[in-house]
Design a protein around this motif. Structure first.
Motif, short mmCIF file in Angstrom:
data_model
loop_
_atom_site.label_atom_id
_atom_site.label_comp_id
_atom_site.label_asym_id
_atom_site.label_seq_id
_atom_site.Cartn_x
_atom_site.Cartn_y
_atom_site.Cartn_z
N SER A 47 26.93 -43.41 -6.63
CA SER A 47 27.76 -44.23 -7.52
C SER A 47 27.02 -45.49 -7.96
CB SER A 47 29.08 -44.60 -6.83
OG SER A 47 29.91 -45.34 -7.69
N LEU A 48 26.37 -46.16 -6.99
CA LEU A 48 25.64 -47.38 -7.32
C LEU A 48 24.47 -47.10 -8.26
CD1 LEU A 48 25.57 -49.32 -3.92
CD2 LEU A 48 26.60 -50.10 -6.06
N LEU A 49 23.70 -46.07 -7.97
CA LEU A 49 22.52 -45.78 -8.77
C LEU A 49 22.90 -45.34 -10.19
CD1 LEU A 49 20.32 -43.97 -6.10
CD2 LEU A 49 19.88 -46.18 -7.16
N VAL A 112 20.34 -31.46 4.92
CA VAL A 112 20.37 -30.49 3.83
C VAL A 112 21.34 -30.98 2.76
CG1 VAL A 112 20.86 -28.11 3.17
CG2 VAL A 112 19.87 -28.63 5.42
N MET A 113 20.85 -31.12 1.54
CA MET A 113 21.69 -31.56 0.43
C MET A 113 22.34 -30.35 -0.22
SD MET A 113 19.52 -34.58 -1.41
CE MET A 113 18.15 -33.47 -1.76
N VAL A 114 23.64 -30.44 -0.40
CA VAL A 114 24.38 -29.36 -1.04
C VAL A 114 25.20 -29.94 -2.18
CG1 VAL A 114 26.09 -27.53 -0.76
CG2 VAL A 114 24.50 -28.07 1.11
N HIS A 115 24.94 -29.44 -3.40
CA HIS A 115 25.71 -29.86 -4.56
C HIS A 115 26.40 -28.63 -5.13
CE1 HIS A 115 24.11 -33.85 -4.51
NE2 HIS A 115 22.86 -33.45 -4.71
N SER A 116 27.68 -28.52 -4.87
CA SER A 116 28.43 -27.38 -5.40
C SER A 116 28.73 -27.61 -6.88
CB SER A 116 29.73 -27.20 -4.63
OG SER A 116 30.58 -28.33 -4.84
N GLU A 117 29.20 -26.52 -7.53
CA GLU A 117 29.57 -26.64 -8.94
C GLU A 117 30.71 -27.63 -9.11
OE1 GLU A 117 30.39 -22.95 -10.77
OE2 GLU A 117 28.40 -22.10 -10.39
N ALA A 118 31.61 -27.68 -8.13
CA ALA A 118 32.72 -28.65 -8.20
C ALA A 118 32.20 -30.07 -8.13
CB ALA A 118 33.71 -28.39 -7.06
N ASP A 119 31.17 -30.28 -7.28
CA ASP A 119 30.57 -31.62 -7.19
C ASP A 119 29.94 -32.02 -8.52
OD1 ASP A 119 31.29 -31.92 -4.55
OD2 ASP A 119 29.41 -31.09 -3.78
N LEU A 120 29.25 -31.07 -9.14
CA LEU A 120 28.61 -31.37 -10.41
C LEU A 120 29.62 -31.69 -11.49
CD1 LEU A 120 25.80 -28.63 -10.43
CD2 LEU A 120 25.55 -31.08 -9.95
N SER A 122 32.75 -32.77 -11.10
CA SER A 122 33.41 -34.06 -10.82
C SER A 122 32.46 -35.23 -11.08
CB SER A 122 33.92 -34.10 -9.38
OG SER A 122 32.84 -34.03 -8.45
N GLY A 123 31.17 -35.02 -10.76
CA GLY A 123 30.19 -36.07 -11.00
C GLY A 123 30.04 -36.40 -12.47
N VAL A 124 30.00 -35.33 -13.31
CA VAL A 124 29.90 -35.54 -14.76
C VAL A 124 31.14 -36.26 -15.27
CG1 VAL A 124 29.84 -34.39 -17.00
CG2 VAL A 124 28.35 -33.60 -15.16
N LEU A 125 32.32 -35.81 -14.82
CA LEU A 125 33.57 -36.40 -15.30
C LEU A 125 33.68 -37.87 -14.88
CD1 LEU A 125 36.28 -36.05 -16.70
CD2 LEU A 125 37.24 -35.29 -14.50
#
Length: 350
Positions: A47-49, A112-120, A122-125
């Motif tokens: 969020s900060l970056l 281990v970093m995991v970015h699900s489609e839901a994370d992506l 929500s991140g875009v939104l």
């Protein structure tokens, strides 16, 4: 109208950066509240970056593009394009740097970093909504600040115009009286008429200088008052005496122009002239902490009229000018008794 880029106000930019950081932390807090089972570190970092990158691209980049004077932002499509570029770069650059930081410091469980489609999604939104909301907030603040400054400028001009109007209402009254006295004196005492004319010229010169501003040094106010009293002394003869007491340390203190004359004119017209024996006027100034106290005392009949245009006008004119310039910090007190009248002005020492 668009203007060319101007010098950047870095303290203001630092304030914007801190506000953006707090906004990003608040967004991360909302994310954490909805997913308490997930680690707390990554949402704050991302969020900060993302937020700081968006801020840097938009708030710093807008100074590279001709901007509107009213808002400080590029108008039309160029402004929309800048916001869109900031959001896109903020999302990709912020996520890229966030990935590196989270991986380096092991902020994800097990490293281990995991970015699900839901994370992506929500991140875009979240990035889109936060970027638009933050840009609109800064845009609105800039526009509100500009409008507020214009309103203050208009108030200053209105106050100056009002003060000039009040001053102009006093000048003709004094001038007509003086000219009538001068005309009568020329026939009976040319020598005194010459002296009176010299004082009148000095008074008019000082008045012309004072008309170019709303304030001037207290010494100038006393000098003009001395010329006025000399004019009145020629007219009244031995029935009028006066003293002026101005400490040296207050000589350069700024005061409103034509502030004391209405009070002195009130003392002469409604205090000393109705008294057969005449009397004395004493004008003084003194310091009282961070304030200036100006006093006008007379030994007349103690009338409570206002002088200079009708009962109460001169006193009310002074009160209005003090209220316009100083608000509650400036005031006029007036007392009258059988022994005479006392007027006291208190105003802040600049």
């Amino acid at each position: 109208m668009p203007n060319m880029p101007v010098r950047i106000d870095w303290p203001s930019k630092l304030q914007h950066l801190l506000q953006t950081a707090l906004f990003c932390i608040a967004i991360a807090g909302v994310q954490i509240a909805f997913t308490p089972q997930r680690p707390y570190g990554p949402p704050v970092v991302y969020s900060l970056l993302i937020g700081v990158t968006i801020w840097a691209v938009i708030d710093l980049g807008r100074h590279l593009i001709p901007s509107s004077r009213e808002t400080g932002w590029p108008p039309g499509l160029s402004g929309a394009a800048l916001v869109a570029a900031g959001i896109v770069l903020g999302y990709f650059v912020g996520n890229k740097i966030g990935d590196a930081i989270c991986k380096t410091f092991g902020l994800f469980p097990g490293g281990v970093m995991v970015h699900s489609e839901a994370d992506l999604r929500s991140g875009v939104l979240i990035t889109l909504l936060a970027g638009v909301a933050g840009s609109y907030w800064f845009y609105s603040r800039n526009k509100s600040g500009y409008l507020l400054e214009r309103m203050r400028e208009a108030e200053r001009h209105a106050t100056e115009a009002r003060l000039k109007l009040l001053e102009s209402q006093l000048e003709p009254h004094m001038m007509f009286n003086t000219l009538a006295n001068l005309r009568a004196l020329i026939a009976v005492d040319p020598g005194q008429a010459q002296v009176m004319l010299d004082h009148m010229i000095a008074y008019l010169r000082a008045t012309l200088d004072a008309s170019r501003s709303t304030t001037h040094p207290l010494q100038v106010e006393f000098n003009r008052l001395r010329d006025y009293l000399e004019l009145m002394a020629i007219r009244m003869g031995p029935r009028l005496s006066y003293t002026l007491a101005l400490p040296e340390d207050l000589a350069e203190a700024p005061v409103p122009t034509l502030l004391l004359q209405p009070l002195v004119e009130n003392s002469i017209q409604h205090g000393l002239e109705p008294k057969v024996a005449g009397g004395r006027i004493a004008v003084s100034a003194r310091r009282d902490g961070d304030r200036i106290v100006l006093e006008v005392d007379d030994t007349g009949v103690g009338s409570e009229s206002g002088g200079a245009g009708g009962p109460g006008f001169g006193l009310e004119q002074v009160r209005q000018r003090l209220a316009s310039l100083y608000g509650e910090r400036g005031r006029l007190d007036f007392d009258a008794s059988r022994e005479g009248a006392h007027a006291r002005i208190v105003l802040p020492l600049a």
